[in-house]
Design an enzyme around this catalytic site. Structure first.
Site, PDB file in Angstrom:
ATOM      1  CB  CYS A   1       3.161   9.803  -1.111  1.00 35.60           C
ATOM      2  SG  CYS A   1       2.756   8.306  -0.209  1.00 35.60           S
TER       3      CYS A   1
ATOM      4  CD  GLU B   1       6.391   7.286  -7.703  1.00 35.09           C
ATOM      5  OE1 GLU B   1       5.149   7.176  -7.764  1.00 35.09           O
ATOM      6  OE2 GLU B   1       7.139   6.364  -7.349  1.00 35.09           O
TER       7      GLU B   1
ATOM      8  CB  THR C   1       5.074   4.100  -5.353  1.00 33.03           C
ATOM      9  OG1 THR C   1       4.473   5.109  -6.151  1.00 33.03           O
ATOM     10  CG2 THR C   1       6.126   4.683  -4.450  1.00 33.03           C
TER      11      THR C   1
ATOM     12  CG  ASN D   1      -2.846   4.457  -9.876  1.00 30.74           C
ATOM     13  OD1 ASN D   1      -3.887   3.903  -9.579  1.00 30.74           O
ATOM     14  ND2 ASN D   1      -2.722   5.774  -9.882  1.00 30.74           N
TER      15      ASN D   1
HETATM   16  S1  SF4 Z   1       0.022   4.908  -4.461  1.00 29.14           S
HETATM   17 FE1  SF4 Z   1       1.133   4.591  -2.524  1.00 29.14          FE
HETATM   18  S2  SF4 Z   1       3.027   5.729  -2.835  1.00 29.14           S
HETATM   19 FE2  SF4 Z   1       1.620   6.481  -4.357  1.00 29.14          FE
HETATM   20  S3  SF4 Z   1       0.648   8.233  -3.414  1.00 29.14           S
HETATM   21 FE3  SF4 Z   1      -0.653   6.456  -2.989  1.00 29.14          FE
HETATM   22  S4  SF4 Z   1       0.004   5.715  -0.974  1.00 29.14           S
HETATM   23 FE4  SF4 Z   1       1.619   7.056  -1.770  1.00 29.14          FE
END
Ligand code: SF4
Length: 282
Positions: A98, A128, A167, A225
């Protein structure tokens, strides 16, 4: 029952882009296509890619053990050494890192080369973060994941510090940890590298969780996430559930609630979100 679905639920820009790049490589490939590790934290998507002929190259494996092909680097990115190792083994690297993550790699590389001490706020075990650490040009780097680690952090050489974050790091924790570190009197240049998609998703999830009786967070069990979304929603709504698919969710009978909220991590396909939404409505 009212069902509130977060607008930000589902694939983010980086994940969509990595999938499009992979689909493009499948179409044009005359040979083998690999992804370095599973492309996203979602078994349904990974299985579907496998059916289309994509093989997962195991992370940390020896790339020379795989017959030459195209190797797609997923949105999390990888270390410089991994990238060079794959290239050196005769594969063609297609970089789907990304651009927001790529920017952190470049910043860490430049600031470490300039002699600054690097701090990364994030989970040291996450790919990451491992990738980000791998672009540091010195050994002067620490990963901090908890407030306790931030409090215990000590810098022995009085260097200036350059700080970035994974991120998907929690926005509130970012502010708290930076405050703790700044309180130590170091010269810290802290750059909030939390992706906007993550920030908006977390803020919307928190807002919805504060308005509903029950909250569903959909995401892969290895998705960082999604787990953070669960943490955030649990703070606002005690009846928060973490599920991977609609099958994981059996509404209790009777379910005496009037409002349910739904959000989903960045690697959750729309089809799963729709199934959960319909199940709640029914
Ligand atoms: S969460 Fe944000 S930084 Fe991570 S892959 Fe998706 S767009 Fe890219």
């Amino acid at each position: 029952m009212e069902v509130i679905l977060a607008d930000s639920a589902g694939f983010c820009f980086g994940v969509k882009r990595a999938l499009e790049i992979t689909e493009g490589e499948i179409e044009k490939a005359g040979g083998r296509v690999y992804t370095y590790g599973p492309l996203i934290h979602n078994e349904i998507v990974v299985d579907d890619l496998e059916k289309k002929g994509v093989t997962v190259m195991e992370e940390d494996s020896d790339p020379t053990e795989y017959p030459p092909g195209v190797v797609i680097i997923r949105s999390h990115g990888v270390t410089r050494d991994v990238m060079e190792g794959i290239n050196g083994a005769g594969h063609v690297v297609v970089d789907a890192t990304c651009p927001f993550v790529r920017r952190i790699h470049d910043l860490v590389s430049d600031h470490s080369a300039a002699g600054e001490y690097i701090i990364v706020l994030g989970d040291p075990a996450h790919p990451e973060v491992k990738g980000i650490v791998g672009w540091c040009q010195s050994k002067d780097i620490s990963v901090i994941s908890t407030a306790d680690e931030a409090r215990k952090f000590e810098l022995f050489d009085q260097k200036s510090v350059f700080l970035v974050a994974q991120t998907t790091f929690n926005v509130k924790k970012f502010k708290d940890f930076v405050e703790i570190l700044k309180g130590k009197g170091y010269d810290i240049n802290a750059l909030n590298t939390i992706c906007n998609a993550t920030k908006e998703r977390q803020e919307e999830a928190s807002r919805i969780a504060g308005e509903v009786d029950a909250m569903l967070v959909i995401g892969g069990k290895h998705s960082s996430n999604s787990r953070k979304l669960y943490e955030i929603c649990s703070e606002r709504c005690k009846d928060t559930m973490f599920i991977q698919t609609a099958e994981d969710f059996t509404p209790p009978k009777p379910w005496s609630i009037s409002k349910v909220g739904i959000t989903a991590g960045a690697s959750t396909p729309d089809i799963i979100i729709e199934e959960v939404f319909k199940k709640c409505q029914n």
